[in-house]
Motif scaffolding. Structure first.
Motif, short mmCIF file in Angstrom:
data_model
loop_
_atom_site.label_atom_id
_atom_site.label_comp_id
_atom_site.label_asym_id
_atom_site.label_seq_id
_atom_site.Cartn_x
_atom_site.Cartn_y
_atom_site.Cartn_z
N ASP A 300 0.85 -1.17 0.00
CA ASP A 300 0.00 0.00 0.00
C ASP A 300 0.90 1.23 0.00
N PRO A 301 0.36 2.41 -0.24
CA PRO A 301 1.19 3.62 -0.31
C PRO A 301 1.41 4.31 1.03
N TYR A 302 1.12 3.62 2.15
CA TYR A 302 1.16 4.26 3.45
C TYR A 302 2.34 3.78 4.30
N GLN A 303 2.79 4.68 5.20
CA GLN A 303 3.74 4.29 6.22
C GLN A 303 3.07 4.16 7.59
N GLU A 304 1.89 4.75 7.73
CA GLU A 304 1.13 4.65 8.98
C GLU A 304 -0.36 4.57 8.67
N THR A 305 -1.04 3.64 9.30
CA THR A 305 -2.51 3.59 9.35
C THR A 305 -2.86 3.03 10.72
N GLY A 306 -3.02 3.90 11.70
CA GLY A 306 -3.23 3.38 13.03
C GLY A 306 -3.80 4.41 13.99
N HIS A 307 -3.83 4.01 15.28
CA HIS A 307 -4.50 4.70 16.38
C HIS A 307 -5.97 4.90 16.00
N ASN A 308 -6.71 3.80 16.07
CA ASN A 308 -8.07 3.81 15.55
C ASN A 308 -9.11 3.97 16.64
N ALA A 309 -10.30 4.32 16.21
CA ALA A 309 -11.50 4.35 17.06
C ALA A 309 -12.68 3.96 16.18
N LEU A 310 -13.77 3.51 16.78
CA LEU A 310 -14.94 3.08 16.02
C LEU A 310 -16.03 4.15 16.03
N PHE A 311 -16.84 4.13 14.99
CA PHE A 311 -17.93 5.10 14.89
C PHE A 311 -19.05 4.52 14.02
N GLU A 312 -20.20 5.19 14.03
CA GLU A 312 -21.31 4.79 13.18
C GLU A 312 -21.08 5.29 11.77
N GLY A 313 -21.01 4.36 10.82
CA GLY A 313 -20.72 4.72 9.44
C GLY A 313 -21.95 5.07 8.64
N PRO A 314 -21.80 5.22 7.33
CA PRO A 314 -22.91 5.66 6.47
C PRO A 314 -24.04 4.65 6.37
N ASP A 315 -23.74 3.38 6.68
CA ASP A 315 -24.77 2.34 6.66
C ASP A 315 -25.31 2.03 8.05
N GLY A 316 -24.90 2.82 9.04
CA GLY A 316 -25.35 2.61 10.41
C GLY A 316 -24.59 1.54 11.15
N SER A 317 -23.65 0.87 10.50
CA SER A 317 -22.88 -0.18 11.16
C SER A 317 -21.53 0.38 11.62
N LEU A 318 -20.70 -0.49 12.20
CA LEU A 318 -19.42 -0.06 12.74
C LEU A 318 -18.40 0.19 11.65
N TRP A 319 -17.72 1.32 11.76
CA TRP A 319 -16.58 1.67 10.92
C TRP A 319 -15.42 2.06 11.83
N THR A 320 -14.23 2.07 11.25
CA THR A 320 -13.06 2.50 12.01
C THR A 320 -12.46 3.74 11.36
N SER A 321 -11.89 4.60 12.19
CA SER A 321 -11.17 5.78 11.70
C SER A 321 -9.78 5.79 12.32
N CYS A 322 -8.84 6.37 11.58
CA CYS A 322 -7.49 6.60 12.11
C CYS A 322 -6.77 7.50 11.12
N HIS A 323 -5.49 7.76 11.36
CA HIS A 323 -4.76 8.56 10.39
C HIS A 323 -4.03 7.68 9.40
N TYR A 324 -4.07 8.10 8.14
CA TYR A 324 -3.37 7.44 7.04
C TYR A 324 -2.25 8.40 6.60
N PHE A 325 -1.02 7.93 6.65
CA PHE A 325 0.13 8.77 6.37
C PHE A 325 0.91 8.15 5.22
N MET A 326 1.07 8.90 4.12
CA MET A 326 1.73 8.38 2.94
C MET A 326 3.19 8.01 3.22
#
Length: 375
Positions: A300-326
């Motif tokens: 993948d083109p990233y060096q970091e994809t981490g420190h995540n948390a969960l949230f309600e996504g566009p479909d109402g189900s669980l999604w994860t968010s974090c920072h993506y660093f090229m």
């Protein structure tokens, strides 16, 4: 080849029953959407750049906070709040804490790392991790600990409840409310820590306890550089804790327990999400004594994809968010010429799956993704 511009389509149809995340608990809500298209990273703007993105849905909007830049070189400007109507197009909303407006003797005027917002018992609680900047300690690290604020609205204003919550260095604090209303604090600080907390007073009701070390005997080597960023959710009677390690890049691990205070055990000996690159922070690998680790880079083109948390996504189900660093040395066919936004961490999101008694997250994406929403 550049990633395509992100697209977003909402086609309204009949409402469906779905899940919602509130401070690690699941409730029910409605969604009336059919198709959602997205391309990571979601933000492509140096002004909106943050680390440790946490997204919260409130009413019909999504809000995000995280660690503002500059991250490493000294105090940052405070706690930013971003807002989006569609989860794709984000803009700056306000400063929940504006460092420029704090008094000089403020004890939490430092770096404001990894803020989080949790809705618990009809009140929004904001945790920040900071210390006091002095001439002798220009980054406020010697007093860096956890501070708790509350508000009746997600956008604030937030008032200080208590702090520092611990008498030692702690960071990356998160909150969790159990089904019976008991609340818990989890955090990092050369390992992972836990305690029970009374949110109204902001006081810990049990001693802060370190329950997992980065060099825990019997645990895998990908954790030994450092572990941090806990986030807890309960599912089918089991408590799950997501956490991150920056040993090989940013990778997310998963723990489980039958109690909110452990004992915790790894769900998988391998990370459940993230990116890894052999050239990641080589000076830390050498000084930490883990430059011997053998592994294969993720494609993948990233060096970091981490420190995540969960949230309600566009479909109402669980999604994860974090920072993506090229990744500056990203593999072919990615361009080696960076745009300005690519030099900063940006927001990334992915759907979360639950099956066979555990959570799963597909690898981080960088091409357009199409999610068929429930009708």
């Amino acid at each position: 080849m550049r990633n395509p511009l992100f697209l977003f389509i909402f086609i309204f149809s009949t409402a469906s029953f779905a899940q919602k995340v509130t401070a690690g608990k699941e409730t029910k809500t409605d969604t009336a959407s059919k198709v959602f298209k997205y391309t990571n990273p979601m933000t492509r703007d140096s002004v909106l750049s943050m680390r440790d993105y946490m997204i919260v849905k409130s009413d019909s909007k999504w809000y995000a906070t995280g660690t503002s830049n500059p991250v490493w070189t000294g105090p940052n400007p405070g706690v930013k709040l971003l807002v989006s109507d569609d989860l794709v197009n984000w803009k700056f909303h306000s400063y929940l804490i504006d460092a420029a407006k704090l008094p000089k003797d403020c004890p939490y005027n430092g770096r404001f790392w990894a803020p989080e917002i949790h809705l618990i018992q009809n009140k929004y609680y904001l945790t920040i991790n900071s210390g006091k900047v002095t001439k002798e300690d220009p980054k406020g690290m010697s007093t860096h600990s956890i501070w708790l604020f509350s508000s009746d609205k997600i956008t604030g204003p937030y008032k200080l409840v208590n702090g520092p919550l611990t008498s030692q260095y702690n960071n990356d604090s998160t909150l969790f409310e159990d089904d019976n209303g008991d609340t818990y604090l989890y955090c990092s600080g050369n390992g992972l820590f836990q305690a029970k907390i009374d949110l109204k007073s902001g006081k810990l009701t049990t001693p802060i306890e370190k329950f997992l070390d980065k060099k825990q005997p019997g645990y895998p080597e990908w954790m030994i550089g450092g572990i941090e960023g806990p986030y807890v959710i309960k599912k089918e009677g089991t408590y799950f804790m997501f956490f991150s390690s920056w040993t090989r890049g940013y990778e997310v691990g998963l723990l489980k327990s039958k109690s909110p205070m452990g004992p915790w055990e790894l769900v998988s000996k391998e990370p459940i999400f993230g990116t890894r690159k052999k050239g990641y922070r080589p000076e830390l690998a050498v000084s930490g004594g883990y430059d011997h680790l053998q592994f294969t880079d993720t494609q993948d083109p990233y060096q970091e994809t981490g420190h995540n948390a969960l949230f309600e996504g566009p479909d109402g189900s669980l999604w994860t968010s974090c920072h993506y660093f090229m990744d500056e040395k990203r593999p072919y066919p990615y361009s080696q010429s960076f745009e300005k936004w690519e030099k900063f961490p940006q927001m990334g999101i992915e759907p979360v799956q639950y099956a066979n008694g555990r959570f799963y997250i597909n690898p981080p994406t960088w091409t357009q993704q199409i999610i068929n929403l429930k009708n």
